[in-house]
Scaffold this active site. Structure first.
Site, PDB file in Angstrom:
ATOM      1  N   LYS A   1      47.016  42.528  46.443  1.00  0.00           N
ATOM      2  CA  LYS A   1      47.524  41.219  46.851  1.00  0.00           C
ATOM      3  C   LYS A   1      48.987  41.329  47.276  1.00  0.00           C
ATOM      4  CE  LYS A   1      44.693  38.365  43.750  1.00  0.00           C
ATOM      5  NZ  LYS A   1      44.031  37.576  44.805  1.00  0.00           N
TER       6      LYS A   1
ATOM      7  N   GLU B   1      36.761  40.537  42.957  1.00  0.00           N
ATOM      8  CA  GLU B   1      36.295  41.174  41.727  1.00  0.00           C
ATOM      9  C   GLU B   1      35.631  40.193  40.764  1.00  0.00           C
ATOM     10  OE1 GLU B   1      39.198  39.930  42.057  1.00  0.00           O
ATOM     11  OE2 GLU B   1      39.438  38.871  40.158  1.00  0.00           O
TER      12      GLU B   1
ATOM     13  N   ASP C   1      43.840  34.489  35.643  1.00  0.00           N
ATOM     14  CA  ASP C   1      42.533  34.726  36.245  1.00  0.00           C
ATOM     15  C   ASP C   1      41.420  34.837  35.188  1.00  0.00           C
ATOM     16  OD1 ASP C   1      41.226  34.817  38.659  1.00  0.00           O
ATOM     17  OD2 ASP C   1      41.390  36.996  38.897  1.00  0.00           O
TER      18      ASP C   1
ATOM     19  N   ASP D   1      39.486  42.904  45.945  1.00  0.00           N
ATOM     20  CA  ASP D   1      40.052  41.664  45.414  1.00  0.00           C
ATOM     21  C   ASP D   1      38.974  40.612  45.149  1.00  0.00           C
ATOM     22  OD1 ASP D   1      41.998  40.007  44.501  1.00  0.00           O
ATOM     23  OD2 ASP D   1      42.847  39.516  46.473  1.00  0.00           O
TER      24      ASP D   1
ATOM     25  N   LYS E   1      34.793  33.727  33.887  1.00  0.00           N
ATOM     26  CA  LYS E   1      35.509  34.882  34.450  1.00  0.00           C
ATOM     27  C   LYS E   1      36.716  35.207  33.566  1.00  0.00           C
ATOM     28  CE  LYS E   1      38.249  36.268  38.531  1.00  0.00           C
ATOM     29  NZ  LYS E   1      38.593  35.962  39.946  1.00  0.00           N
TER      30      LYS E   1
ATOM     31  N   ARG F   1      33.461  37.756  41.237  1.00  0.00           N
ATOM     32  CA  ARG F   1      32.009  37.644  41.429  1.00  0.00           C
ATOM     33  C   ARG F   1      31.289  38.878  40.891  1.00  0.00           C
ATOM     34  NH1 ARG F   1      32.947  36.982  47.759  1.00  0.00           N
ATOM     35  NH2 ARG F   1      34.830  36.037  46.880  1.00  0.00           N
TER      36      ARG F   1
HETATM   37  N1  BES Z   1      41.483  35.427  41.443  1.00  0.00           N
HETATM   38  C1  BES Z   1      41.326  35.335  42.846  1.00  0.00           C
HETATM   39  C2  BES Z   1      41.198  33.896  43.330  1.00  0.00           C
HETATM   40  C3  BES Z   1      42.435  33.059  43.227  1.00  0.00           C
HETATM   41  C4  BES Z   1      43.313  32.998  44.285  1.00  0.00           C
HETATM   42  C5  BES Z   1      42.696  32.321  42.108  1.00  0.00           C
HETATM   43  C6  BES Z   1      44.426  32.197  44.200  1.00  0.00           C
HETATM   44  C7  BES Z   1      43.814  31.517  42.012  1.00  0.00           C
HETATM   45  C8  BES Z   1      44.676  31.458  43.066  1.00  0.00           C
HETATM   46  C9  BES Z   1      40.080  36.094  43.300  1.00  0.00           C
HETATM   47  O1  BES Z   1      39.767  37.212  42.540  1.00  0.00           O
HETATM   48  C10 BES Z   1      40.348  36.576  44.675  1.00  0.00           C
HETATM   49  O2  BES Z   1      41.215  37.382  44.846  1.00  0.00           O
HETATM   50  N2  BES Z   1      39.599  36.064  45.642  1.00  0.00           N
HETATM   51  C11 BES Z   1      39.771  36.454  46.992  1.00  0.00           C
HETATM   52  C12 BES Z   1      38.411  36.705  47.589  1.00  0.00           C
HETATM   53  C13 BES Z   1      38.467  37.370  48.931  1.00  0.00           C
HETATM   54  C14 BES Z   1      39.004  38.780  48.816  1.00  0.00           C
HETATM   55  C15 BES Z   1      37.083  37.387  49.524  1.00  0.00           C
HETATM   56  C16 BES Z   1      40.485  35.321  47.720  1.00  0.00           C
HETATM   57  O3  BES Z   1      40.239  34.153  47.403  1.00  0.00           O
HETATM   58  O4  BES Z   1      41.326  35.608  48.558  1.00  0.00           O
HETATM   59 ZN    ZN Z   2      40.404  37.206  40.623  1.00  0.00          ZN
HETATM   60 MN    MN Z   3      40.812  38.943  43.208  1.00  0.00          MN
END
Ligand code: BES
Ligand code: ZN
Ligand code: MN
Length: 527
Positions: A305, A377, A316, A375, A293, A379
């Site tokens: 966020k 994104e 990320d 968010d 990623k 996947r």
């Molecule tokens: N990059 C984030 C995941 C992340 C969160 C990495 C905290 C490091 C620290 C990912 O893109 C994300 O935002 N995931 C969301 C998914 C949700 C919207 C289903 C999450 O984990 O909240």
């Molecule tokens: Zn992310």
């Molecule tokens: Mn995200």
């Protein structure tokens, strides 16, 4: 008597000054260094290193009695060597815990902690003493596994995150580093050649980990998708693997609707990095596909966020950086099989053209996705990335991604989540990670949870709600693996250290680089 030098030469892309690490079998008294580093076990009997104790003017015995030297992990004691027959100036004793628990994992960490301590003491040279008779995890005495782990640890300690500091740059690295290996006798299977190659392997894997950390540490304004593609490509190309960077036009030609959908909210165009390690004459057998990623900054997009900790979202792309660094390492090490690395990279921004909740994107594979939360994104871009790895001929897949906040709820900040199928493949990836020193734990890929991704209008959605958030994210990825053996490493918890530890400062950890790099050498069953 012999000595080996491990060095990979000058390299523009190197994050830290590159010193060599030498290996010595000379008696400890002969090591002419600022700091002689000796791991101290909590159950070391009083007679241990009695000659060293005498050379310190009985300081060791005093510190043992007072409790100052107990062998507690990472405890430090520095004292001069007053006996002039010893060529080292001072000895640094570092707590190493109980001897029976000291495997290659702790050796790596203790070496890193010692090297950080040496740096802060401005040592110009150090010799790390490998204690004799240490068994590895299998109970065998494998000196070369320890030498590799120690070289990795000593190298990892060269990382310094203060790249943009102009006022207080951190202490420079210790330029002369030695690993002192005792008791390597003639006739032992630990030939000098084996130890030398373990040393260079550890050195290289440590350096490549640091390159990945350096990339993950770069802020989003400096490391745009284009800058990331340039820097990562240079790192990979310097190692000898081939590099192709697809721009937005070629991405559009391939109809990568998921990657383009995420990229749409930003004025920075996306890129798709394609790395290939094609060993000469290898035309059949497995093709390992590594997919990382590469979101250079994740604001969340329209599903934006909260402000708190959003700055951390510059890392990320840590999975993508791990893929690039591993491609470099495995091509320098001459991996015996073909390996493809794919890194889709873009920003996730809430611009005027950004993808909106409810929008439907069509993947390059043809599957349609209803974007419920912009968010989620990672996947999306990985979906197109996994498909492209298959299109290029990958037969086995491993992806690495800072994918879900939920994985750190489940496993915390120290353990990477491992998903995938079938079990024989996932188990092997797990074993490689264990050996490489990346802590990892298998998570269930409960396929019935795929119901949570049900869409009324498209094939599936991109979010399954809060319950089992890391599992539904993995199940989304599985849709793009075409039934190939596939493992997914969720490094959202482990890519960034929020707390400093003796062996690792706050910041990027370099997780998964060593695992990915070791995979093509260590997996014995490709089926
Ligand atoms: N990059 C984030 C995941 C992340 C969160 C990495 C905290 C490091 C620290 C990912 O893109 C994300 O935002 N995931 C969301 C998914 C949700 C919207 C289903 C999450 O984990 O909240
Ligand atoms: Zn992310
Ligand atoms: Mn995200």
């Amino acid at each position: 008597m012999w000595a080996a030098q491990a060095s990979f030469g000058d390299n523009e892309a190197m994050p830290t000054a590159v010193s060599a690490i030498a290996l010595r079998t000379s008696p400890l008294t002969e090591l002419e260094v600022d700091l002689l580093v000796v791991p101290w076990f909590s159950n070391d009997p009083p007679t241990t290193f009695s000659h060293l104790n005498e050379a310190t003017g009985l300081e060791l015995a005093r510190a043992r009695t007072s409790g100052e030297l107990s062998g507690r992990l990472y405890e430090l004691l520095v004292t001069p060597l007053v006996d002039t027959r010893w060529k080292a100036a001072r000895v640094l004793l570092i707590g190493a815990g109980p001897r029976e628990e000291f495997g290659t994992d702790l050796a790596r960490r203790v070496a890193a902690a010692a090297a950080y301590a040496a740096r802060s003491r401005r040592a110009q040279s150090l010799a790390f003493v490998l204690r004799s008779g240490l068994p590895d995890a299998s109970g065998d005495v494998d000196v070369s596994a320890f030498v590799q782990a120690i070289a990795e640890g000593l190298t990892l300690a060269e990382f310094h995150g203060g790249t943009y500091k102009t006022v207080e740059p951190g202490p420079s690295i210790t330029p002369r580093v030695t690993i002192a290996v005792r008791d390597v006798e003639d006739g032992s299977p630990e030939t000098p050649r084996r130890l030398e190659s373990a040393l260079s392997r550890g050195r290289l894997l440590g350096e490549c980990s640091n390159q990945a950390r350096q990339l993950a540490n770069e802020p989003g304004n400096h490391l745009t998708p284009r800058a990331f593609a340039d820097k990562a490509s240079q790192i990979v190309a310097d190692g000898g693997a081939s590099v192709d960077v697809l721009d937005e036009t070629r991405i559009a030609e391939l109809k990568m609707g998921l990657l383009m959908g995420v990229a749409r909210g930003s004025s920075e165009p996306p890129r798709l990095m394609v790395f290939k390690h094609l060993p000469h004459g290898v035309t059949s057998g497995p093709v390992l596909g590594l997919v990382g990623k590469g979101i250079t900054f994740d604001t969340g997009g329209i599903s934006i966020k909260p402000a708190e900790n959003m700055d951390k979202m510059k890392d990320d792309m840590a999975g993508g950086a791990a893929v690039a660094a591993a491609m470099r390492a495995l091509s320098i090490l001459g991996a015996p099989i073909r390996v493809i690395g794919i890194v889709p990279t873009c920003e996730n921004m809430p611009g005027g053209k950004a993808v909106k909740p409810g929008d439907i994107l069509t993947s390059a594979e043809g599957k349609t996705v209803e974007v419920m939360n912009t968010d989620a994104e990672g996947r999306l871009v990985l979906g197109d990335g996994l498909w492209y790895a298959r299109k290029l001929g990958a037969t086995h897949l491993v992806d690495v991604a800072t994918l879900t906040g939920a994985i750190s709820v489940a496993l915390g900040k120290q353990i990477t989540g491992l998903f995938g199928t079938p079990p024989w493949w996932v188990d092997q990836v797990r074993r490689v990670a264990d050996r490489a020193g990346d802590r990892i734990w298998p998570m269930p890929l409960a396929t019935d949870y795929f119901d949570q991704l049900k869409s009324e209008i498209a094939d599936f959605t991109n979010t399954g709600g809060r319950p089992a958030g890391s599992i539904t994210a993995a199940l989304f990825l599985k849709e793009f693996t075409g039934g190939l053996p596939w493992a997914h490493l969720d490094i959202a918890g482990t890519a960034w250290a929020d707390d400093a530890r003796p062996y690792q400062p706050k910041g990027p950890s370099g997780v998964a680089v060593r695992t990915l790099a070791e995979l093509p050498f260590t997996i014995d069953n490709w089926k």
